[in-house]
Write a protein that holds these residues in place. Structure first.
Motif, PDB file in Angstrom:
ATOM      1  N   VAL A  13      39.015  16.279  58.154  1.00 16.28           N
ATOM      2  CA  VAL A  13      38.438  15.746  57.288  1.00 16.28           C
ATOM      3  C   VAL A  13      36.980  16.568  56.414  1.00 16.28           C
ATOM      4  N   LEU A  14      37.106  15.678  55.162  1.00 22.30           N
ATOM      5  CA  LEU A  14      36.066  16.724  54.674  1.00 22.30           C
ATOM      6  C   LEU A  14      35.145  15.516  53.497  1.00 22.30           C
ATOM      7  N   MET A  26      25.279  14.045  56.734  1.00 23.19           N
ATOM      8  CA  MET A  26      24.922  12.987  57.490  1.00 23.19           C
ATOM      9  C   MET A  26      26.714  12.220  58.138  1.00 23.19           C
ATOM     10  N   ALA A  27      27.591  12.203  56.846  1.00 26.86           N
ATOM     11  CA  ALA A  27      28.551  11.399  57.766  1.00 26.86           C
ATOM     12  C   ALA A  27      29.225  12.507  58.631  1.00 26.86           C
ATOM     13  N   ALA A  28      29.365  13.935  58.347  1.00 28.20           N
ATOM     14  CA  ALA A  28      30.079  14.990  58.632  1.00 28.20           C
ATOM     15  C   ALA A  28      29.506  15.191  60.003  1.00 28.20           C
ATOM     16  N   ALA A  29      27.702  14.410  60.158  1.00 24.52           N
ATOM     17  CA  ALA A  29      27.846  15.139  61.598  1.00 24.52           C
ATOM     18  C   ALA A  29      28.106  13.787  62.709  1.00 24.52           C
ATOM     19  N   SER A  39      39.393  15.833  66.001  1.00 23.42           N
ATOM     20  CA  SER A  39      39.462  16.487  64.474  1.00 23.42           C
ATOM     21  C   SER A  39      38.427  17.417  63.861  1.00 23.42           C
ATOM     22  N   TYR A  40      38.570  18.227  62.662  1.00 26.40           N
ATOM     23  CA  TYR A  40      38.621  19.584  62.113  1.00 26.40           C
ATOM     24  C   TYR A  40      37.355  18.716  60.972  1.00 26.40           C
ATOM     25  N   VAL A  41      36.130  18.704  60.973  1.00 23.55           N
ATOM     26  CA  VAL A  41      35.591  18.056  59.660  1.00 23.55           C
ATOM     27  C   VAL A  41      34.781  18.900  59.249  1.00 23.55           C
ATOM     28  N   GLY A  42      34.003  18.624  57.448  1.00 24.48           N
ATOM     29  CA  GLY A  42      33.645  19.344  57.029  1.00 24.48           C
ATOM     30  C   GLY A  42      32.717  19.109  56.078  1.00 24.48           C
ATOM     31  N   GLU A  76      32.757  26.776  46.454  1.00 25.53           N
ATOM     32  CA  GLU A  76      32.102  27.729  48.100  1.00 25.53           C
ATOM     33  C   GLU A  76      32.951  28.035  49.132  1.00 25.53           C
ATOM     34  N   LEU A  77      33.165  26.309  49.665  1.00 24.06           N
ATOM     35  CA  LEU A  77      33.630  25.859  50.807  1.00 24.06           C
ATOM     36  C   LEU A  77      35.460  26.063  49.977  1.00 24.06           C
ATOM     37  N   GLU A  78      36.250  26.082  49.375  1.00 22.80           N
ATOM     38  CA  GLU A  78      37.379  26.592  49.178  1.00 22.80           C
ATOM     39  C   GLU A  78      37.809  27.908  49.115  1.00 22.80           C
TER      40      GLU A  78
END
Length: 155
Positions: A13-14, A26-29, A39-42, A76-78
């Motif tokens: 999830v991103l 905040m949501a990712a944390a 799950s992986y989160v970014g 940058e993430l991409e």
């Protein structure tokens, strides 16, 4: 439109907002705390902001550390790791439009969770501003729980 009721977290999830300094980190944390073992989160932003001390303070109140968060843009993430996510959750209109542009040819779901930016209000006392950040933190946690279920919810 998310499916009705909790369905458990997807594989990756991103969370994306305008600046990657308040809402998306905040949501990712919180997502990571609940589902990081599954799950992986970014998190990323349309633009790169600066770390927000109010966001760090209200997350610290619930035992989550944002002090090491480094804002990053979606581009940058991409470039770093690609947009290999099953779900992109956008938290601002600008982020939603950007995510839809980037994912036109990708097999990824994009959901829009309209969320106010507490950092946009520069006025008020420190306590009033912290209260606004707490409200957003709590709203995001509620949305995460509604969408993916609470930890230990059979997922």
């Amino acid at each position: 439109m998310p499916p009705p009721g909790p369905v458990g977290p997807p594989g990756a999830v991103l969370f994306v907002c305008a600046w990657n300094s308040v809402r998306s980190p905040m949501a990712a944390a919180m997502f990571r705390q609940y589902y990081g073992h599954k799950s992986y989160v970014g998190s990323a932003g349309v633009r790169k902001g600066e770390p927000d001390p109010f966001a760090a303070a209200v997350m610290d109140e619930v035992g989550l550390d944002l002090s090491k968060h480094k804002p990053i843009t979606v581009e940058e993430l991409e470039d770093l790791e690609g947009l290999n996510f099953d779900l992109i959750v956008t938290l601002s209109p600008e982020a939603h439009h950007r995510a839809l542009e980037l994912t036109r040819t990708l097999a990824v779901d994009v959901e829009y969770w309209p969320t106010l930016d507490p950092g946009a209000a520069e006025e008020g006392t420190r306590d009033q501003r912290l209260a606004a950040y707490r409200d957003i933190r709590d709203q995001l946690l509620t949305k995460i729980e509604q969408r993916f279920g609470k930890p230990g919810f059979g997922r």
